[in-house]
Write a protein that holds these residues in place. Structure first.
Motif, PDB file in Angstrom:
ATOM      1  N   THR A  29       0.744  -1.666   0.023  1.00  0.00           N
ATOM      2  CA  THR A  29       0.072  -0.101  -0.004  1.00  0.00           C
ATOM      3  C   THR A  29       0.949   1.353   0.060  1.00  0.00           C
ATOM      4  OG1 THR A  29      -1.729  -1.130   1.387  1.00  0.00           O
ATOM      5  CG2 THR A  29      -1.580   1.020   1.392  1.00  0.00           C
ATOM      6  N   ALA A  30       1.985   1.534   0.882  1.00  0.00           N
ATOM      7  CA  ALA A  30       2.927   2.702   0.713  1.00  0.00           C
ATOM      8  C   ALA A  30       3.427   2.792  -0.705  1.00  0.00           C
ATOM      9  CB  ALA A  30       3.846   2.188   1.736  1.00  0.00           C
ATOM     10  N   VAL A  31       3.640   1.785  -0.827  1.00  0.00           N
ATOM     11  CA  VAL A  31       4.546   1.386  -2.124  1.00  0.00           C
ATOM     12  C   VAL A  31       3.542   1.929  -3.179  1.00  0.00           C
ATOM     13  CG1 VAL A  31       5.730   0.759  -4.491  1.00  0.00           C
ATOM     14  CG2 VAL A  31       6.495   0.233  -1.723  1.00  0.00           C
ATOM     15  N   LEU A  32       2.411   1.977  -3.961  1.00  0.00           N
ATOM     16  CA  LEU A  32       1.373   2.211  -4.684  1.00  0.00           C
ATOM     17  C   LEU A  32       1.723   4.052  -4.238  1.00  0.00           C
ATOM     18  CD1 LEU A  32      -0.587  -0.928  -4.599  1.00  0.00           C
ATOM     19  CD2 LEU A  32       1.161  -0.526  -6.512  1.00  0.00           C
ATOM     20  N   LEU A  33       1.089   4.013  -2.314  1.00  0.00           N
ATOM     21  CA  LEU A  33       0.675   5.696  -2.113  1.00  0.00           C
ATOM     22  C   LEU A  33       2.181   6.586  -2.875  1.00  0.00           C
ATOM     23  CD1 LEU A  33      -0.661   5.200   0.725  1.00  0.00           C
ATOM     24  CD2 LEU A  33      -1.650   6.123  -1.334  1.00  0.00           C
ATOM     25  N   VAL A  34       3.453   5.627  -3.389  1.00  0.00           N
ATOM     26  CA  VAL A  34       4.659   6.864  -3.386  1.00  0.00           C
ATOM     27  C   VAL A  34       4.322   6.696  -4.058  1.00  0.00           C
ATOM     28  CG1 VAL A  34       6.851   6.195  -3.188  1.00  0.00           C
ATOM     29  CG2 VAL A  34       6.132   6.592  -1.078  1.00  0.00           C
ATOM     30  N   GLU A  35       4.394   5.701  -5.345  1.00  0.00           N
ATOM     31  CA  GLU A  35       3.896   5.814  -6.823  1.00  0.00           C
ATOM     32  C   GLU A  35       2.721   6.522  -7.609  1.00  0.00           C
ATOM     33  OE1 GLU A  35       5.560   4.106  -9.198  1.00  0.00           O
ATOM     34  OE2 GLU A  35       7.247   3.490  -7.814  1.00  0.00           O
ATOM     35  N   GLN A  72      10.829   2.453   3.230  1.00  0.00           N
ATOM     36  CA  GLN A  72      11.542   1.041   2.467  1.00  0.00           C
ATOM     37  C   GLN A  72      10.547   1.065   1.482  1.00  0.00           C
ATOM     38  OE1 GLN A  72       9.937  -2.225   5.016  1.00  0.00           O
ATOM     39  NE2 GLN A  72      10.609  -3.258   3.509  1.00  0.00           N
ATOM     40  N   ALA A  73       9.180   2.098   1.569  1.00  0.00           N
ATOM     41  CA  ALA A  73       8.386   2.033  -0.165  1.00  0.00           C
ATOM     42  C   ALA A  73       9.237   3.634  -0.854  1.00  0.00           C
ATOM     43  CB  ALA A  73       6.859   2.620   0.103  1.00  0.00           C
ATOM     44  N   ALA A  77       9.865   1.136  -3.927  1.00  0.00           N
ATOM     45  CA  ALA A  77       9.161   2.231  -5.281  1.00  0.00           C
ATOM     46  C   ALA A  77      10.027   2.916  -6.153  1.00  0.00           C
ATOM     47  CB  ALA A  77       8.326   3.959  -5.525  1.00  0.00           C
ATOM     48  N   GLU A  78      11.022   2.926  -5.714  1.00  0.00           N
ATOM     49  CA  GLU A  78      13.095   2.799  -6.985  1.00  0.00           C
ATOM     50  C   GLU A  78      13.503   2.136  -7.289  1.00  0.00           C
ATOM     51  OE1 GLU A  78      15.241   5.838  -5.110  1.00  0.00           O
ATOM     52  OE2 GLU A  78      14.055   7.039  -4.454  1.00  0.00           O
TER      53      GLU A  78
END
Length: 152
Positions: A29-35, A72-73, A77-78
């Motif tokens: 979820t955090a990765v998708l928000l960061v994206e 971490q997200a 993501a990177e």
């Protein structure tokens, strides 16, 4: 040259430690928000604050735990080359209403700076498709987020 290719291949195929399902969902979820935040050419403090607020609200995280999840997200993501690993985790462990809430959270991040960029729209659309969110649910989430941002 061959050494560099071998190193790249090793990095791509290296096994990551398996996280418990709840932590997988938090990270995904955090990765998708960061994206969504990264999709906007001019990342704003408002968008970063929206990511933090959404994660804090959804997972009841505070202080160092929240900061560590976002860090971490951002790193994940990177390094990611697609969204499949993250959306698969959410699809495996979340109900349809939970997935819809994630999509709405992405819209809230996108609208945090009071404008919607084309790349933000594309990222959310692609992720919503991968989460099997129907078009009607997708539009409803967008409208609720837009209203919450005071843009209606």
């Amino acid at each position: 040259m061959l050494h560099a290719l071998k190193e790249l291949f090793d990095n791509l195929t290296a096994a990551e430690p398996e996280l418990p399902p709840a932590q997988q969902v938090q990270l995904a979820t955090a990765v998708l928000l960061v994206e969504v935040m990264r999709a906007d050419a001019g990342k704003t403090p408002a968008e970063r604050q929206a990511v933090l607020a959404q994660l804090q609200q959804r997972f009841a995280l505070q202080g160092p735990a929240l900061a560590q999840l976002v860090a971490q997200a951002e790193q994940s993501a990177e390094q990611a080359y697609d969204y499949h690993r993250f959306t698969a985790s959410i699809n495996d462990h979340c109900s349809q209403p939970e997935k819809l809430q994630i999509v709405e959270s992405m819209w809230q991040v996108a609208y945090a700076d009071a404008q919607l960029g084309a790349h933000e729209h594309q990222v959310i659309s692609k992720i919503a498709d991968l989460l099997y969110v129907t078009h009607g649910e997708y539009i409803g989430a967008k409208m609720r987020a837009k209203e919450a941002a005071g843009l209606v």
